[in-house]
Design an enzyme around this catalytic site. Structure first.
Site, PDB file in Angstrom:
ATOM      1  N   LYS A 124      -7.234   3.649   8.195  1.00 26.94           N
ATOM      2  CA  LYS A 124      -6.308   4.654   7.664  1.00 26.94           C
ATOM      3  C   LYS A 124      -6.948   6.036   7.611  1.00 26.94           C
ATOM      4  CE  LYS A 124      -3.700   1.335   4.842  1.00 26.94           C
ATOM      5  NZ  LYS A 124      -3.394   0.864   3.479  1.00 26.94           N
ATOM      6  N   SER A 158       0.800  -1.231   0.000  1.00 25.00           N
ATOM      7  CA  SER A 158       0.000   0.000   0.000  1.00 25.00           C
ATOM      8  C   SER A 158       0.826   1.272   0.000  1.00 25.00           C
ATOM      9  CB  SER A 158      -0.949   0.003   1.211  1.00 25.00           C
ATOM     10  OG  SER A 158      -0.214  -0.006   2.406  1.00 25.00           O
TER      11      SER A 158
END
Length: 802
Positions: A750, A707
């Site tokens: 996140k 990511s």
């Protein structure tokens, strides 16, 4: 070829001690022992004077010696061999002192051997061998006892001792000693008594030979008395052992007869209900247990075996324990489900905050159960990090269903028998823990939690996870067979719930049988609400306080979460809150009066220096630095990726303890930058003249995953273009060589980390747009979401012109 012998029984001692043929010959003057005679070696026996015994003769030389004696004067010398294994003894293989014997009778056996009856006449010693073939002829010297004078106190004591010990031995062996003792009492000669007793003692040949060679009558009687003492000790021990065995048998027989008589008396009185027969009670309990026909047939078979066994036998205990297990296990007894859906929803909401997916699945099960009572129990598997409430959720489910709750920990289990049980052939065997749990629950439909299913091991004792395949299959577990019970048991009504931290270690065949429900870690906002609703009231109560004494604001709880815990669950948060409550409890115990208000400044005095420090957003970013987002088991975090260009030859340097996948993301970012150099507005040769160093801070913490690809590309382009990126924009996503942005996990965590760091804009993959909906609505309003499909879409947001 060997000689077999048979000692004369003790009852015949009187005959030996009486006037024999040899004594008659001596009295009548007929005895005349020749100087030469045949030699007969014998094994494992020493012949004494006046001793009468049969001998079985089979060796050639021995047969020749018997024939020679019969053809002459019927005398021969009998000597013992030193080693009974010697087949053809020579002069050195036999003892030199023996006994002159008279052959009284001889009989030929069908197998060619001779059976002779001999009587000892006198001791004799071999002077020399006259002939050795075809038989042994020896020259002998008669050995006479030393002359015995008048009786003395010593001789009288020895005579009495020999008689008393002999009588004691006869008594221990259960022999009528009256006749024999009459004969022994009539013998007053020490030598004669010694020979008479020694000829009937069980001695080794070497010991008997020493007695035979002794010429002093008193000394010979002393030696015999020593052997008598040994024989008395052995006979006493033998009699003691026999008495102990007989007492044990007599006791068992006595108890058996008494038990049978008691049974007959009770049956006659009709008194079975009060106290009753144990077997009848067990039979009645089996009838009342509601066993299925197949199980009842096996139970009756075992009960029949038990009736035919002795109650004290080991097998009887095993069968009885087995039948008691059949009685104790529930076969039909079950709890009634709580099918009020609204009430079940209320209970679930009382016990747990959020977890909407799990609650919805339980309510769906109850709804289907209400419409179809015969449905089989589901197999649910809760997967999530430690401390998120997986185990306590199982208790809440049991409470909402109004069912019994059973928990079984599988962590570290390596023995298959823990699941299926041990067979009854083993000592200490018992059913597996599945059946034990059902017994403890007392119903056939409990909520059965299999905790830590991802930590099951395997070794030489079997694979427990393979044994669980049958347990956790609704199509098979209706006929689950435990090794101990050895009859089918229906587990289809049980609601099995498994818990795990990860799915990777669970075998695929086992995972396929379960419905996986993921329980993610709690966000900071969720932790604050859970602490306010559940943790604070519980800790205040457990530490003896009341809510009026302690005031903790949400800001203080948020500080505890940020600075003193780093976890996905709630265990450490509850510990820290408990520590604060204990500090307050001490002040109350010392007499201080409240209320006590906990401030953020006073928190450090109570809990010490903060254990963790959250990485804050920098006010200004230099060229080559980009803000990324990372997901950990403890929640989301912001992550700064730094890129530095140094003189070199295009080498890529990676630091910050990156994993293999993260390193590949850095390689992909560099390849993409090389392919778009002209379009991005920097010199393509610049990459060949510079080494590129990519670093991710917090170097002691391992990091991995794809990511960070978008963040690395952005930092690399910023360094190459020498343009800083905005500090209020963060990003996440996997990059491909063509510039496509692929979806990643942990979007909710996140974005929450970005909100807590005052980030204004979040760039994430277009494919993760659906995950953005999981973020609470009040937080979504505080951030600008920018879903993108290609890397070129982020440059306008970052202020880089292409």
């Amino acid at each position: 070829m060997n000689e077999e012998n048979k000692k004369v029984a003790p009852e015949k001692i009187a005959k030996e001690a009486g006037e024999s043929l040899g004594e008659k010959m001596v009295k009548e003057g007929e005895i005349d022992i020749p100087s030469q005679m045949p030699l007969l070696p014998v094994r494992d026996i020493v012949v004494f004077n006046y001793m009468i015994l049969p001998l079985f003769v089979g060796r050639d030389k021995s047969v020749q010696a018997i024939d020679a004696a019969l053809n002459n004067n019927r005398y021969l010398l009998i000597c013992a061999q030193k080693d009974e294994q010697t087949e053809d003894p020579g002069p050195d293989d036999i003892y030199q002192t023996g006994t002159v014997a008279l052959i009284m009778r001889m009989l030929k056996m069908p197998d060619g051997r001779l059976k002779v009856l001999v009587q000892g006449i006198s001791r004799a010693r071999i002077k020399n061998f006259v002939q050795t073939d075809p038989l042994d002829m020896v020259e002998v010297e008669v050995v006479k006892d030393k002359e015995f004078t008048e009786p003395s106190s010593e001789s009288e004591a020895l005579l009495r001792a020999a008689r008393e010990q002999s009588e004691k031995i006869l008594g221990l062996r259960g022999i009528d000693a009256a006749e024999i003792m009459a004969v022994l009492n009539s013998v007053d000669d020490p030598g004669r008594l010694a020979d008479l007793v020694a000829s009937n003692l069980r001695m080794k040949p070497a010991e008997a030979q020493k007695i035979l060679e002794c010429e002093d009558p008193l000394l010979r009687l002393k030696m015999v008395n020593q052997q008598l003492l040994k024989e008395v000790e052995v006979a006493s021990m033998q009699a003691k052992i026999q008495n102990m065995a007989k007492e044990g048998m007599d006791k068992a027989q006595r108890e058996y007869f008494l038990r049978e008589q008691l049974k007959a008396i009770r049956k006659e009185l009709g008194d079975v209900s009060e106290g009753g027969d144990e077997l009848d009670q067990l039979r009645q309990s089996l009838k009342n247990a509601g066993l299925p026909p197949k199980v009842m047939k096996e139970a009756e078979k075992q009960l029949q075996r038990l009736e035919n066994m002795h109650p004290e036998s080991a097998e009887s205990t095993v069968v009885k324990t087995y039948l008691e297990w059949l009685v104790d296990i529930p076969w039909k007894k079950k709890t009634r489900d709580q099918l009020d859906i609204s009430q079940a929803e209320k209970i679930l909401n009382e016990d747990h905050y959020d977890l909407e997916k799990v609650k919805e699945r339980i309510l769906e099960y109850l709804s289907v159960r209400k419409l179809n009572p015969k449905m089989k129990g589901p197999i649910l598997c809760f997967v999530g990090p430690p401390g998120v409430g997986k185990t306590s959720l199982g208790q809440s489910i049991a409470r909402s269903l109004n069912r019994k709750f059973v928990r079984m920990s599988l962590g570290g289990m390596r023995d298959e028998a823990e699941i299926r049980g041990h067979r009854r052939t083993y000592i200490g065997s018992m059913p597996g823990r599945i059946i034990q749990g059902i017994k403890d629950a007392g119903s056939v439909n409990p909520v059965f939690m299999l905790d830590e299913i991802d930590k099951v091991g395997t070794d030489f004792r079997g694979d427990p996870s393979s044994a669980l395949l049958e347990v956790l299959d609704p199509e098979q577990n209706s006929t689950f067979t435990d090794h101990y019970l050895n009859v089918p048991y229906d587990l289809s009504k049980v609601m099995f719930i498994c818990t795990a931290n990860i799915l990777d270690t669970i075998p695929s065949a086992l995972l396929d049988r379960m419905e996986v429900i993921r329980i993610p870690g709690y966000t900071e906002q969720e932790k604050v609400k859970i602490a306010r609703k559940y943790l604070l009231p519980r800790q205040i109560s457990e530490n003896g306080l009341n809510r009026r004494n302690v005031h903790i604001t949400d800001a203080v709880v948020r500080t505890i979460i940020r600075d003193y815990t780093r976890e996905a669950g709630l265990r450490n948060l509850e510990r820290e809150i408990g520590s604060v409550c204990r500090k307050v409890a001490r002040q109350v115990a010392e007499g201080k009066k409240g209320p006590f208000r906990i401030s953020r400044k006073g928190l450090e005095k109570m809990l010490g220096v903060p254990k963790f420090q959250k990485e804050d957003r920098e006010k200004e970013l230099p060229p080559g630095v980009a803000v990324g987002l990372a997901w950990t088991p403890y929640g989301g975090e912001i992550l700064h990726v730094e890129v530095s260009l140094i003189p070199g030859k295009g080498k890529l340097i990676l630091t910050g303890q990156m994993g293999e996948v993260m390193k590949e993301s850095a390689q992909a970012a560099l390849s993409y930058a090389r392919s778009r150099a002209s379009k991005l507005g920097f010199d393509e040769d610049l990459l060949d003249k510079r080494d590129i160093h990519i670093h991710v801070p917090a170097g002691a913490t391992p990091k991995d995953g794809p990511s960070a690809g978008v963040t690395m590309v952005s930092a690399l382009v910023s360094a190459l273009a020498d343009k800083p990126l905005p500090n209020d924009v963060c990003m996440t996503g996997e990059i491909t060589l063509r510039g496509r942005i692929m979806p990643v996990g942990g979007i909710k965590e996140k974005i929450l980390a970005a909100v807590s760091s005052d980030i204004r804009t979040v760039i994430f993959p277009e494919s993760n747009k659906r995950d953005f909906g999981e973020v609470p609505a009040d937080l979504r309003r505080n951030i600008e979401a920018r879903p993108v499909e290609n890397i070129d879409e982020i440059w306008p947001v970052l202020g880089i012109k292409i």
